[in-house]
Write an enzyme that holds these catalytic residues in place. Structure first.
Site, PDB file in Angstrom:
ATOM      1  N   LYS A   1      -6.105   3.627  -2.306  1.00 17.02           N
ATOM      2  CA  LYS A   1      -5.399   4.825  -2.774  1.00 17.02           C
ATOM      3  C   LYS A   1      -4.348   4.472  -3.822  1.00 17.02           C
ATOM      4  O   LYS A   1      -3.144   4.540  -3.598  1.00 17.02           O
ATOM      5  CB  LYS A   1      -4.764   5.567  -1.607  1.00 17.02           C
ATOM      6  CG  LYS A   1      -5.785   6.133  -0.629  1.00 17.02           C
ATOM      7  CD  LYS A   1      -5.353   7.464  -0.095  1.00 17.02           C
ATOM      8  CE  LYS A   1      -6.500   8.165   0.617  1.00 17.02           C
ATOM      9  NZ  LYS A   1      -6.200   9.536   0.918  1.00 17.02           N
TER      10      LYS A   1
ATOM     11  N   ASP B   1      -2.014   1.990   2.847  1.00 15.73           N
ATOM     12  CA  ASP B   1      -2.275   2.363   1.461  1.00 15.73           C
ATOM     13  C   ASP B   1      -1.558   1.420   0.498  1.00 15.73           C
ATOM     14  O   ASP B   1      -0.777   0.549   0.907  1.00 15.73           O
ATOM     15  CB  ASP B   1      -1.802   3.794   1.193  1.00 15.73           C
ATOM     16  CG  ASP B   1      -2.675   4.829   1.886  1.00 15.73           C
ATOM     17  OD1 ASP B   1      -3.795   4.478   2.279  1.00 15.73           O
ATOM     18  OD2 ASP B   1      -2.218   5.982   2.049  1.00 15.73           O
TER      19      ASP B   1
ATOM     20  N   MET C   1       2.717  12.470  -8.783  1.00 14.88           N
ATOM     21  CA  MET C   1       1.359  12.216  -9.306  1.00 14.88           C
ATOM     22  C   MET C   1       1.109  12.973 -10.613  1.00 14.88           C
ATOM     23  O   MET C   1       0.035  13.543 -10.827  1.00 14.88           O
ATOM     24  CB  MET C   1       0.294  12.603  -8.263  1.00 14.88           C
ATOM     25  CG  MET C   1       0.491  11.936  -6.920  1.00 14.88           C
ATOM     26  SD  MET C   1      -0.578  12.632  -5.615  1.00 14.88           S
ATOM     27  CE  MET C   1       0.197  14.226  -5.334  1.00 14.88           C
TER      28      MET C   1
END
Length: 509
Positions: A58, A36, A173
């Site tokens: 990602k 990733d 996030m």
């Protein structure tokens, strides 16, 4: 065909030193690595040659591959009988969708293992000087996915419980949804002046931390131009940062130093002082194309009065071949040994031998002086095992002065096959603040590997050269050498880098 195995490996939060030993072993034996965005790309340097690399993307909601496509690749590669490493930032089972991937593998009857990684939820606050628990502030903590603040119509997050709790809240996030996060916490009873810290690129040299309150954090993030990836910490433990901020206070924090030799040995002190060392080898030391010259010299080794080593590589390759020919160190009885530099002398010492002479100057001219001048060579027979491409100053002076010297090729420094695409990107994005060159060859090969852009990419980078020969090559290319030690050794170079970096005008932060 026998099915392969999939290792779901957590690469940690960014600092390459936080990759686990087991994770490293999985990476090194993998035939295929699916990785990733959110990991330190230097980790990929440990992959064995010939392994297939597949970038899954990602990044901030943008995916080069969908999750279904990733699952399909893991299955198909394992069914081909390959060992697959699924490399993820942080921990694969903490918001890494590792559980979903494991379910798919189980359904296909494919063996898998999970190698936990250090989650950014824990490591990043620690690097910002914020303990998640503290007996005076918080006895618990919770990790929450911030993207659920607005992306799910029916979020599973109990905002009322979060707001009521006295523990620390860690949001991952959440940068894009920070206004929703702030509003929901305040609406559900969290005090608006509760301390908040936002840490971007935590555990890395780019780490940046801002501190505010729940009420003001959206504007603080906007004005500071903080973008993902970032970890957000909510709670009174944030107040401890003033006392416990250790990482960002390191003297070389923010320095991102490029090493162009095969390994970072000798540069460890820079890392201990907070610099991030990036290894981009521009030379690879390999055996000579033929051992004939060295074999001939070893066959008559007892005829030499002096054995001169100019590098640790010369020592290693000489003795490797010496022992392969079934020789014994006792065959060197009566031969004096000269070593250029303390590192070379230390390498000689590993074979139980004592060095008789270490010149004060590490150039050929200094070597001549150490022997007592040109007249001292008359009648001497010297063996100088060396690299395929080496200066002729010393051998020429020995011969001119009536001495005899053999200079068998003992090793070669070749240009690696790796491309400079990633390094170009690092330089363009300002991820390198200083470049070090430990030989003329490291610089010459660097230019060849990066192509015509090499010069312009180095214009705004501090350049360190190990000695005058290397410096001249750099300056001939139209670049400025900022750092050069008086003694041409890596240790002296590191000391000079530290001295230079601690000058107020050179500080990154």
């Amino acid at each position: 065909m026998t099915k392969g195995k999939v290792s779901l490996v957590g690469a940690g939060p960014g600092d390459i030193g936080l990759l686990t030993i087991k994770g490293l072993k999985c990476l090194q034996r993998a035939d295929v690595v699916v990785y990733d965005f959110h990991l330190n790309v230097q980790i990929l340097d440990y992959i064995k040659g010939g392994a297939e690399l597949i970038y899954a993307g990602k990044r901030g909601g943008r995916h080069d591959m969908t999750q279904d496509e990733i699952n399909s690749v893991l299955v198909s590669k394992a069914l081909e009988g390959k060992n697959v490493c699924r490399l993820k930032g942080g921990d694969p089972f903490v918001f890494g969708r590792g559980g979903e991937e494991a379910e798919v593998l189980t359904g296909e009857g494919i063996e898998f293992e999970v190698v936990p990684g250090i989650s950014s939820a824990i490591a990043v606050p620690a690097y910002a000087g914020i303990p998640l628990t503290h007996r005076d502030y918080a006895s618990s903590f919770v990790v929450v996915p911030g993207n659920e603040a607005s992306t799910k119509k029916e979020s599973s997050i109990d905002w009322a419980a979060l707001a009521r709790g006295n523990g620390t809240i860690v949001f991952l996030m959440a940068i894009k949804n920070i206004e929703d996060v702030s509003e929901k916490l305040i609406e559900n009873g969290k005090a608006p002046d509760t301390p908040v810290a936002v840490i971007r690129w935590g555990t890395r040299s780019e780490q940046r931390t801002i501190v505010s309150t729940i009420r003001d954090i959206p504007e603080a993030i906007k004005s500071s131009e903080i973008r993902p990836p970032a970890v957000i910490v909510v709670g009174d433990v944030v107040n401890l940062r003033d006392k416990l901020n250790w990482f960002e206070k390191k003297p070389l924090f923010g320095q991102r130093i490029l090493v162009t030799r095969e390994h970072s040995e000798g540069f460890e002190t820079l890392e201990e002082l907070g610099a991030e060392v990036t290894v981009f080898p521009t030379i690879k030391v390999v055996p000579p194309e033929s051992w004939k010259e060295l074999d001939t010299a070893i066959s008559k080794v007892s005829t030499y009065k002096w054995l001169v080593f100019t590098s640790a590589s010369g020592v290693r390759f000489f003795f490797q071949r010496f022992f392969e020919l079934d020789r014994d160190v006792r065959d060197l009885f009566g031969i004096k040994i000269c070593a250029i530099g303390s590192k070379t002398a230390a390498e000689v010492g590993k074979y139980g031998l004592r060095v008789d002479l270490i010149p004060d100057s590490f150039r050929a001219e200094g070597l001549i002086k150490a022997f007592g001048g040109p007249d001292a060579f008359r009648g001497l027979k010297i063996l100088l095992p060396r690299a395929a491409a080496a200066r002729e100053v010393f051998p020429a002076k020995v011969r001119e002065s009536g001495g005899e010297i053999d200079v068998p090729v003992t090793y070669r420094a070749i240009k690696p096959g790796s491309q400079g695409k990633r390094m170009k990107r690092f330089l363009r994005e300002g991820k390198i603040t200083m470049a070090t060159f430990t030989s003329e060859a490291t610089f010459t090969n660097f230019r060849e590997m990066l192509g015509d852009e090499a010069g312009s990419l180095l214009k705004n980078v501090t350049i360190a050269a190990i000695g005058p020969v290397t410096a001249r090559a750099i300056e001939k290319a139209g670049l400025k050498v900022d750092i050069m030690p008086k003694t041409a050794t890596v240790d002296a170079m590191v000391e000079e880098i530290i001295r230079y970096s601690l000058q107020p005008s050179s500080r990154i932060h």
